[in-house]
Design a protein around this motif. Structure first.
Motif, PDB file in Angstrom:
ATOM      1  N   PRO A  67       0.837  -1.211   0.000  1.00 30.53           N
ATOM      2  CA  PRO A  67       0.000   0.000   0.000  1.00 30.53           C
ATOM      3  C   PRO A  67       0.868   1.254   0.000  1.00 30.53           C
ATOM      4  O   PRO A  67       2.045   1.220   0.359  1.00 30.53           O
ATOM      5  CB  PRO A  67      -0.770  -0.120   1.314  1.00 30.53           C
ATOM      6  N   LYS A  68       0.273   2.363  -0.394  1.00 31.17           N
ATOM      7  CA  LYS A  68       0.970   3.635  -0.277  1.00 31.17           C
ATOM      8  C   LYS A  68       0.877   4.094   1.175  1.00 31.17           C
ATOM      9  O   LYS A  68      -0.182   4.039   1.797  1.00 31.17           O
ATOM     10  CB  LYS A  68       0.362   4.686  -1.195  1.00 31.17           C
ATOM     11  N   VAL A  69       1.992   4.547   1.727  1.00 31.25           N
ATOM     12  CA  VAL A  69       2.076   4.973   3.121  1.00 31.25           C
ATOM     13  C   VAL A  69       2.364   6.471   3.173  1.00 31.25           C
ATOM     14  O   VAL A  69       3.318   6.950   2.552  1.00 31.25           O
ATOM     15  CB  VAL A  69       3.171   4.205   3.878  1.00 31.25           C
ATOM     16  N   SER A  70       1.523   7.199   3.875  1.00 32.12           N
ATOM     17  CA  SER A  70       1.750   8.628   4.109  1.00 32.12           C
ATOM     18  C   SER A  70       2.164   8.825   5.562  1.00 32.12           C
ATOM     19  O   SER A  70       1.497   8.322   6.468  1.00 32.12           O
ATOM     20  CB  SER A  70       0.491   9.445   3.817  1.00 32.12           C
ATOM     21  N   ILE A  71       3.248   9.531   5.762  1.00 33.96           N
ATOM     22  CA  ILE A  71       3.763   9.806   7.104  1.00 33.96           C
ATOM     23  C   ILE A  71       3.541  11.276   7.431  1.00 33.96           C
ATOM     24  O   ILE A  71       3.982  12.158   6.680  1.00 33.96           O
ATOM     25  CB  ILE A  71       5.263   9.479   7.219  1.00 33.96           C
ATOM     26  N   LEU A  72       2.865  11.548   8.536  1.00 36.88           N
ATOM     27  CA  LEU A  72       2.686  12.920   9.012  1.00 36.88           C
ATOM     28  C   LEU A  72       3.774  13.239  10.036  1.00 36.88           C
ATOM     29  O   LEU A  72       3.969  12.493  10.997  1.00 36.88           O
ATOM     30  CB  LEU A  72       1.311  13.086   9.650  1.00 36.88           C
ATOM     31  N   LEU A  73       4.457  14.355   9.794  1.00 41.94           N
ATOM     32  CA  LEU A  73       5.501  14.801  10.715  1.00 41.94           C
ATOM     33  C   LEU A  73       5.182  16.217  11.181  1.00 41.94           C
ATOM     34  O   LEU A  73       5.605  17.206  10.570  1.00 41.94           O
ATOM     35  CB  LEU A  73       6.858  14.785  10.001  1.00 41.94           C
ATOM     36  N   PRO A  74       4.399  16.348  12.256  1.00 42.60           N
ATOM     37  CA  PRO A  74       4.072  17.696  12.762  1.00 42.60           C
ATOM     38  C   PRO A  74       5.311  18.374  13.329  1.00 42.60           C
ATOM     39  O   PRO A  74       6.044  17.791  14.136  1.00 42.60           O
ATOM     40  CB  PRO A  74       3.036  17.417  13.858  1.00 42.60           C
ATOM     41  N   LEU A  75       5.538  19.609  12.899  1.00 45.07           N
ATOM     42  CA  LEU A  75       6.714  20.371  13.335  1.00 45.07           C
ATOM     43  C   LEU A  75       6.276  21.697  13.946  1.00 45.07           C
ATOM     44  O   LEU A  75       5.383  22.362  13.423  1.00 45.07           O
ATOM     45  CB  LEU A  75       7.633  20.654  12.145  1.00 45.07           C
ATOM     46  N   LEU A  76       6.906  22.061  15.027  1.00 50.01           N
ATOM     47  CA  LEU A  76       6.682  23.373  15.634  1.00 50.01           C
ATOM     48  C   LEU A  76       7.991  23.823  16.276  1.00 50.01           C
ATOM     49  O   LEU A  76       8.478  23.198  17.213  1.00 50.01           O
ATOM     50  CB  LEU A  76       5.570  23.312  16.694  1.00 50.01           C
ATOM     51  N   ARG A  77       8.559  24.850  15.705  1.00 52.53           N
ATOM     52  CA  ARG A  77       9.859  25.373  16.139  1.00 52.53           C
ATOM     53  C   ARG A  77      10.920  24.267  16.148  1.00 52.53           C
ATOM     54  O   ARG A  77      11.638  24.069  17.120  1.00 52.53           O
ATOM     55  CB  ARG A  77       9.733  26.033  17.523  1.00 52.53           C
ATOM     56  N   GLU A  78      11.014  23.575  15.021  1.00 51.04           N
ATOM     57  CA  GLU A  78      11.937  22.445  14.896  1.00 51.04           C
ATOM     58  C   GLU A  78      13.039  22.724  13.882  1.00 51.04           C
ATOM     59  O   GLU A  78      13.606  21.802  13.299  1.00 51.04           O
ATOM     60  CB  GLU A  78      11.168  21.180  14.462  1.00 51.04           C
ATOM     61  N   GLU A  79      13.363  24.006  13.650  1.00 58.09           N
ATOM     62  CA  GLU A  79      14.343  24.343  12.616  1.00 58.09           C
ATOM     63  C   GLU A  79      15.724  23.763  12.905  1.00 58.09           C
ATOM     64  O   GLU A  79      16.516  23.521  11.985  1.00 58.09           O
ATOM     65  CB  GLU A  79      14.439  25.861  12.444  1.00 58.09           C
ATOM     66  N   ASP A  80      16.032  23.498  14.180  1.00 55.84           N
ATOM     67  CA  ASP A  80      17.357  22.993  14.536  1.00 55.84           C
ATOM     68  C   ASP A  80      17.522  21.504  14.256  1.00 55.84           C
ATOM     69  O   ASP A  80      18.654  21.030  14.135  1.00 55.84           O
ATOM     70  CB  ASP A  80      17.646  23.265  16.016  1.00 55.84           C
ATOM     71  N   ILE A  81      16.420  20.792  14.158  1.00 52.16           N
ATOM     72  CA  ILE A  81      16.512  19.340  14.019  1.00 52.16           C
ATOM     73  C   ILE A  81      15.974  18.820  12.688  1.00 52.16           C
ATOM     74  O   ILE A  81      16.150  17.666  12.340  1.00 52.16           O
ATOM     75  CB  ILE A  81      15.768  18.642  15.187  1.00 52.16           C
ATOM     76  N   VAL A  82      15.329  19.679  11.906  1.00 51.76           N
ATOM     77  CA  VAL A  82      14.618  19.202  10.725  1.00 51.76           C
ATOM     78  C   VAL A  82      15.558  18.580   9.699  1.00 51.76           C
ATOM     79  O   VAL A  82      15.180  17.618   9.006  1.00 51.76           O
ATOM     80  CB  VAL A  82      13.777  20.347  10.105  1.00 51.76           C
ATOM     81  N   ASP A  83      16.789  19.075   9.564  1.00 48.07           N
ATOM     82  CA  ASP A  83      17.729  18.475   8.604  1.00 48.07           C
ATOM     83  C   ASP A  83      18.079  17.048   8.993  1.00 48.07           C
ATOM     84  O   ASP A  83      18.153  16.160   8.138  1.00 48.07           O
ATOM     85  CB  ASP A  83      19.005  19.315   8.519  1.00 48.07           C
TER      86      ASP A  83
END
Length: 627
Positions: free
Chosen positions: A238-254
């Motif tokens: 199946p196709k899988v969609s992953i939700l990644l909610p971010l809030l003030r996560e600029e330091d870790i997003v990379d």
């Protein structure tokens, strides 16, 4: 080879048209046809998903094949008069937009000519005649994002039916109720202190006894058998969609993007959605400067007075196309083969299984004493309690990350309650009430443990407040809850929600009992009948010993014997929750929907080597399709 030959015959014309623009022409086309025979996706979607052709080439080939014109929605935008004629969520899901209405003919712009009949069925008798044109999917999503953002944003607040939501617990009402309860408590303390004390002791005794019985039963339960590593019987992933909610996560997003890139799952069947808030300028600007892989995209959530993780996920779900919806947190480092394990469980389960909860653990467990105790606590929950709840088919308080849902069931139940700060636990009980099951998986996601006291208290207070919200919501009609969950499920729900809160809020009353066991008199309890007080002391001490045994079993299953020496210190760890409990109680009545956010990425960089070690595995056998 019959399926492959059939696919070739069926798609010969589209294949020839796309060959002109495919990056590696015959080789790419043959690979795509081979994958299609295994997965059954439309060839045009597959080629674009594999990054063999771009959206322009795919659209031009579809237009030539179907003899439909192509329109640019940026140069010729849809008529504003048509915006209120359909639910924008339906347009997004089926990839179409109402473009123009001239005379008796409604022109509809869509992404694929194969969708014409389905769109006609959805529109019914909206217009006497229909005409169809083709346009980019990105243009359709952009149209709904710009012109329907407020409609979609408003809907995100109230997807969950009102009877199953805590959104009515807001404004002046909870404050009045809180004030009334506080006044009653003060009055009882003044006019009937002995009755109040005896009542509290009896309540705490019942909570300790119930918690102990549940934990003892889970200790006695064997871990459920996991599906063998076989190929899915339906032969289609199946196709899988992953939700990644971010809030003030600029330091870790990379670092998050790198960890998501390590997932071993066909990238044409994977959709990673980075969900950020409109007013989170730091994360927004950082993502704007970052080039994302073709299978990863950004979703901006419109600003609102309500800003919670479940609301953001409700909004983002409309823009997802997967059949399985998963959730990760910003600091997560999942095992690369986790999606394959989840899909295998869904494949071998019956239709009553609505979700799969993966195991959570920490990569920074060795940071300090708090992180080590937190690791033991998570091991108790995910290696003993949740497997036991699954085995006995009892309500499962889901975790907020590494949990995967069948999308159709998630939609049917009203998604997440945007106003509940532990939307995961609430959704677990809603699934159970509707007759669905949640299965546990040993596929592990490694997180960052809260290792500082104040952030730990803030995070725990949010969890406990959410437990109270969930209890209040589902206990509005206790007889209906009892009927839907059964007596044992009903009792387990009480223990999980109100019992867990009681165990923390009662710490100031029960902690001195350790002194009593060593012969220190406690005059404050003189008003309590001797037999009742003795029962309470026995229940408290027995519960503490049981928790030590539960921790030992969890450490054994985690296979980290070095943590055995930390078990006795858990007696000093649990009382920290009292601060969180009283904070949660205050916020329940004053700021019920306030989301006390946990900061991520505090010390994950220094533990990167440990993350690599924990998530290393042999993945070659899982490459069933090109990535």
């Amino acid at each position: 080879m019959r399926p492959l030959a059939g696919s070739i015959r069926q798609n010969t014309r589209l294949q020839n048209l796309l060959l002109r623009d495919a990056s590696d022409a015959p080789g790419d086309m043959f690979k795509a046809l081979a994958v299609q025979s295994h997965q059954g996706q439309p060839l045009s979607d597959l080629l674009q998903g594999l990054n063999f052709v771009d959206e322009t080439a795919r659209l031009n080939a579809a237009a030539e094949q179907s003899a439909l014109p192509v329109v640019d929605l940026h140069l010729a935008p849809p008529s504003p008069l048509l915006r209120g004629m359909i639910d924008p969520a339906i347009g997004i899901k089926h990839r179409f937009v109402l473009w123009q209405f001239v005379g008796n003919t409604l022109t509809v712009a869509l992404t694929d000519p194969d969708r014409i009949e389905a769109v006609k069925s959805l529109l019914g008798d909206t217009a006497p005649n229909y005409r169809f044109v083709l346009t980019r999917r990105s243009a359709i999503l952009h149209h709904y994002t710009i012109h329907h953002r407020q409609d979609l944003s408003k809907a995100a607040n109230s997807h969950t039916p009102e009877g199953m939501s805590c959104r009515s617990w807001s404004g002046l009402r909870p404050r009045l109720i809180g004030a009334a309860l506080l006044a009653a408590l003060i009055a009882a303390g003044i006019f009937a202190p002995q009755v109040l004390l005896v009542g509290l002791v009896m309540w705490i005794f019942c909570a300790l006894l119930a918690n102990g019985l549940l934990k003892g039963a889970m200790m006695m339960s064997k871990k459920p058998a996991l599906p063998p590593p076989t190929i899915p019987r339906r032969h289609k992933l199946p196709k899988v969609s992953i939700l990644l909610p971010l809030l003030r996560e600029e330091d870790i997003v990379d670092r998050l993007i790198e960890r998501m890139s390590a997932l071993v799952y066909p990238k044409q069947l994977l959709e990673i959605c980075l969900v950020y808030e409109e007013n989170d300028s730091a994360t927004k600007n950082h993502l704007a400067a970052r080039r994302l892989p073709y299978w990863m995209r950004k979703i901006e959530v419109p600003a609102d007075t309500l800003q919670t993780k479940p609301r953001a996920m409700n909004y983002a779900l409309d823009f997802c196309s997967g059949d399985v919806i998963g959730i990760y947190d910003a600091e997560d480092a999942p095992e690369p083969d986790q999606l394959h394990k989840v899909v295998r469980i869904f494949d071998q389960a019956d239709e009553s299984v609505a979700c799969v909860q993966c195991q959570l653990d920490f990569y920074n467990s060795a940071t300090n004493w708090i992180s080590k105790c937190f690791t033991i606590e998570y091991a108790i929950l995910f290696r003993v309690m949740l497997p036991g709840l699954q085995r006995w088919n009892l309500p499962v308080p889901l975790g907020g990350t590494s949990v995967f849902f069948r999308r159709d069931i998630l939609e049917k139940l009203g998604r997440w309650d945007a106003h509940n700060v532990t939307e995961d636990a609430d959704l677990g009980i809603r699934l159970y009430r509707a007759g669905y099951r949640c299965l546990w998986s040993d596929a592990t996601t490694y997180e960052e443990a809260n290792f500082r006291v104040l952030p730990w208290v803030r995070q725990r207070s949010r969890w406990l407040k959410g437990f109270l919200q969930t209890w209040i919501t589902h206990m509005r009609h206790p007889l209906a809850l009892l009927r839907q969950t059964g007596p044992i499920g009903f009792l387990v729900f009480q223990i999980q929600m109100i019992g867990t809160f009681t165990s923390f809020v009662a710490v100031p009353l029960v902690l001195p009992m350790w002194l009593y066991t060593f012969g220190v008199p406690l005059p404050v309890y003189d008003a309590v009948p001797t037999d009742l007080f003795t029962m309470l002391v026995v229940a408290f001490v027995s519960t503490e010993i049981l928790l030590l045994g539960l921790g030992a079993l969890a450490v054994k299953r985690r296979k980290t014997p070095a943590f055995y020496s930390r078990l006795p210190t858990m007696l000093f760890y649990w009382p920290l929750g009292a601060f969180a409990a009283y904070k949660a109680l205050w916020e329940l009545f004053v700021h019920p929907s306030y989301w006390d956010k946990t900061s991520h990425g505090i010390n994950d960089v220094e533990h990167q080597e440990e993350i690599n070690r924990l998530t290393a595995h042999m993945a070659e056998t899982l490459n069933e399709a090109p990535n």
